[in-house]
Design a protein around this motif. Structure first.
Motif, PDB file in Angstrom:
ATOM      1  N   SER A   1      11.565   4.040 -18.694  1.00 40.07           N
ATOM      2  CA  SER A   1      10.865   5.100 -19.415  1.00 40.07           C
ATOM      3  C   SER A   1      10.158   6.037 -18.436  1.00 40.07           C
ATOM      4  CB  SER A   1       9.830   4.451 -20.349  1.00 40.07           C
ATOM      5  OG  SER A   1       9.185   5.421 -21.141  1.00 40.07           O
TER       6      SER A   1
ATOM      7  N   HIS B   1       7.450   9.905 -18.916  1.00 39.14           N
ATOM      8  CA  HIS B   1       6.816  10.824 -19.871  1.00 39.14           C
ATOM      9  C   HIS B   1       6.533  12.166 -19.210  1.00 39.14           C
ATOM     10  CE1 HIS B   1       6.213   7.031 -21.928  1.00 39.14           C
ATOM     11  NE2 HIS B   1       5.519   6.598 -20.908  1.00 39.14           N
TER      12      HIS B   1
ATOM     13  N   GLU C   1      -0.147   8.730 -17.606  1.00 41.73           N
ATOM     14  CA  GLU C   1      -0.427   7.576 -18.447  1.00 41.73           C
ATOM     15  C   GLU C   1      -1.263   6.613 -17.613  1.00 41.73           C
ATOM     16  OE1 GLU C   1       2.513   5.105 -21.366  1.00 41.73           O
ATOM     17  OE2 GLU C   1       3.206   5.306 -19.323  1.00 41.73           O
TER      18      GLU C   1
ATOM     19  N   ARG D   1      -0.552   6.644 -13.682  1.00 40.55           N
ATOM     20  CA  ARG D   1       0.799   7.054 -13.311  1.00 40.55           C
ATOM     21  C   ARG D   1       1.037   8.505 -13.726  1.00 40.55           C
ATOM     22  NH1 ARG D   1       3.701   4.293 -16.979  1.00 40.55           N
ATOM     23  NH2 ARG D   1       3.485   2.330 -15.883  1.00 40.55           N
TER      24      ARG D   1
ATOM     25  N   HIS E   1       9.236   3.823 -15.105  1.00 33.59           N
ATOM     26  CA  HIS E   1       8.620   2.509 -15.298  1.00 33.59           C
ATOM     27  C   HIS E   1       9.426   1.751 -16.356  1.00 33.59           C
ATOM     28  CE1 HIS E   1       6.563   5.414 -17.895  1.00 33.59           C
ATOM     29  NE2 HIS E   1       6.269   4.450 -18.733  1.00 33.59           N
TER      30      HIS E   1
HETATM   31 FE   LIG Z   1       4.989   4.627 -20.447  1.00 30.47          FE
END
Ligand SMILES: [Fe+2]
Lengths: 92, 332
Positions: free
Chosen positions: B185, B187, B191, B216, B222
């Motif tokens: 994953s 984004h 996060e 992160r 991740h």
């Molecule tokens: Fe995540």
């Protein structure tokens, strides 16, 4: 803040006092040391990580890859992007 | 995003330090989890010592506090573990004390920690959001995430706070024993998370135990993920969380960034084209927030830490990507 959320709404006194600036500077120096240790630790994990990656690539071609929630799809070999010597960098 | 990538970090490995910033009362110790080089915004594990007392007061920056152990007396009421407090910038909290002490997580979101004694709000306090004090353990139920695509079964959420403008959120999450999710994953947003209890595993970083933390920046891979015995954690994002799932363990943040833009072009073609054709002269404008400025100069992804504590700055403006498109592979 990410791109777009550029309002100062969240801080009523954006200019730091001298004491605050000194405190932040000290904390940043310590953060660099923590970061360096993380990079070392993550390099030490590299051989183990190679095994985990191989196991992951095997599992998605047998048990399946999580597409959404409980929906899994078995990935055919031709959809696994070849490595072509690419490294795995995990800390940026 | 000028906080660097700190992952994994376990706060149990380091000792507490005395809080020395002016304004704060004696009896606060902390462990720094991550700090922003420009604004001083930070996340810390905080131990209020037994006997700690503080008069009413506010923080100049938006602040969140989560009680992990012990209790806090606030305005004469007892707040036990699981308590989540959200204080918009300049919003005062009643007098605070603790007999037994309290172990908390503190998030100062847009500036360094501050405490200004006051029994009223700052005259410019952020009134677009309100003070929130809730017991997340007893007062909220676990929900299946409603994100699309969604995490694998066995990862549940309690939303503690949702920023109305950015959709940045603070949430409790748990993984049930035996949880596993076989995808990678990333984004569009940063996060961060802290393990209140339990150990989970990620293919990149190995085990993250109780007291484990990460901050992160966007677009960093991740996962895959698993947890043998389950976890309870608190997480936070600084914008709308979309799960980009894939199965290339070797993709770079730059490639992930490209892929996200390609997805935007596919999923929201009208918006994507509008942004491209309005490049320099028409930055976004929101009639609901007419005073907001959207300056895209000097976008800093926070990726790559340098010796001086700065991060590698990814500068781009408008529609001009600084990232070189990955070379297309010729089909054999
Ligand atoms: Fe995540």
């Amino acid at each position: 803040m990410t791109l777009g959320s550029t309002t100062i709404r969240g801080n009523l006194r954006p200019k730091m006092t001298k004491d605050e600036a000194a405190w932040v500077k000290q904390e940043l120096a310590e953060q660099i040391d923590r970061y360096k240790k993380i990079v070392q630790d993550m390099e030490a994990l590299a051989p183990q990580r190679e095994k985990w990656v191989a196991e992951f690539l095997h599992r998605i071609q047998t048990r399946g890859f999580h597409v959404h929630a409980a929906i899994r799809r078995v990935i055919p070999k031709n959809e696994v992007r070849p490595r072509d010597g690419r490294p795995i960098q995990v800390v940026f | 995003m000028p906080r660097p990538h700190i992952e994994p970090f376990v706060d149990r490995d380091v000792g507490f330090k005395k809080m020395t910033l002016p304004g704060f009362k004696n009896g606060i110790q902390y462990k720094m989890l991550s700090i922003d080089k420009d604004s001083g915004a930070c996340t810390m594990t905080v131990q209020y010592e037994s006997g700690f007392k503080q008069p009413p007061g506010f923080s100049y920056t938006e602040m969140e506090l989560f009680v992990m152990d012990g209790h806090l007396m606030i305005g004469g009421k007892k707040y036990v573990k699981g308590t989540y407090i959200f204080a918009p910038s300049g919003t005062h909290l009643p007098a605070m004390s603790t007999d037994e002490g309290a172990l908390c997580l503190a998030f100062y979101n847009f500036g360094p920690p501050t405490f200004e004694e006051s029994d009223a709000d700052h005259d410019k306090a952020d009134k677009s959001q309100s003070l929130k004090m809730l017991n997340s353990y007893e007062g909220l139920d676990w929900q299946v995430p409603t994100l699309f695509p969604q995490t694998a079964p066995g990862c549940l959420l309690k939303i503690l706070h949702l920023d109305p403008k950015t959709f940045g959120m603070t949430f409790l999450y748990c993984m049930t024993p035996g949880f596993w999710q076989d995808n990678i994953s990333y984004h569009d947003v940063a996060e961060e998370a802290y393990h209140i209890w339990g150990t989970s595993w990620m293919m990149q970083f190995g085990d993250l135990p109780t007291g484990g933390y990460f901050y992160r920046p966007a677009y960093i891979n991740h996962g895959c993920f698993k947890s043998d015995l389950g976890i309870l954690a608190i997480g936070r994002t600084d914008g709308d969380l979309h799960n980009y799932f894939h199965h290339d363990p070797f993709s770079t943040p730059e490639e992930n960034h490209h892929r996200a833009a390609a997805k935007l072009a596919r999923m929201k073609p009208a918006l994507y084209k509008w942004i491209l054709t309005n490049e320099h002269n028409h930055l976004p404008h929101d009639f609901e927030y007419p005073d907001d400025a959207y300056n895209t100069d000097g976008y800093d992804s926070g990726i790559h830490m340098h010796e001086d504590g700065t991060s590698h700055s990814h500068k781009s403006s408008g529609a001009h990507s600084h990232i070189t498109a990955p070379a297309k592979k010729k089909k054999k």
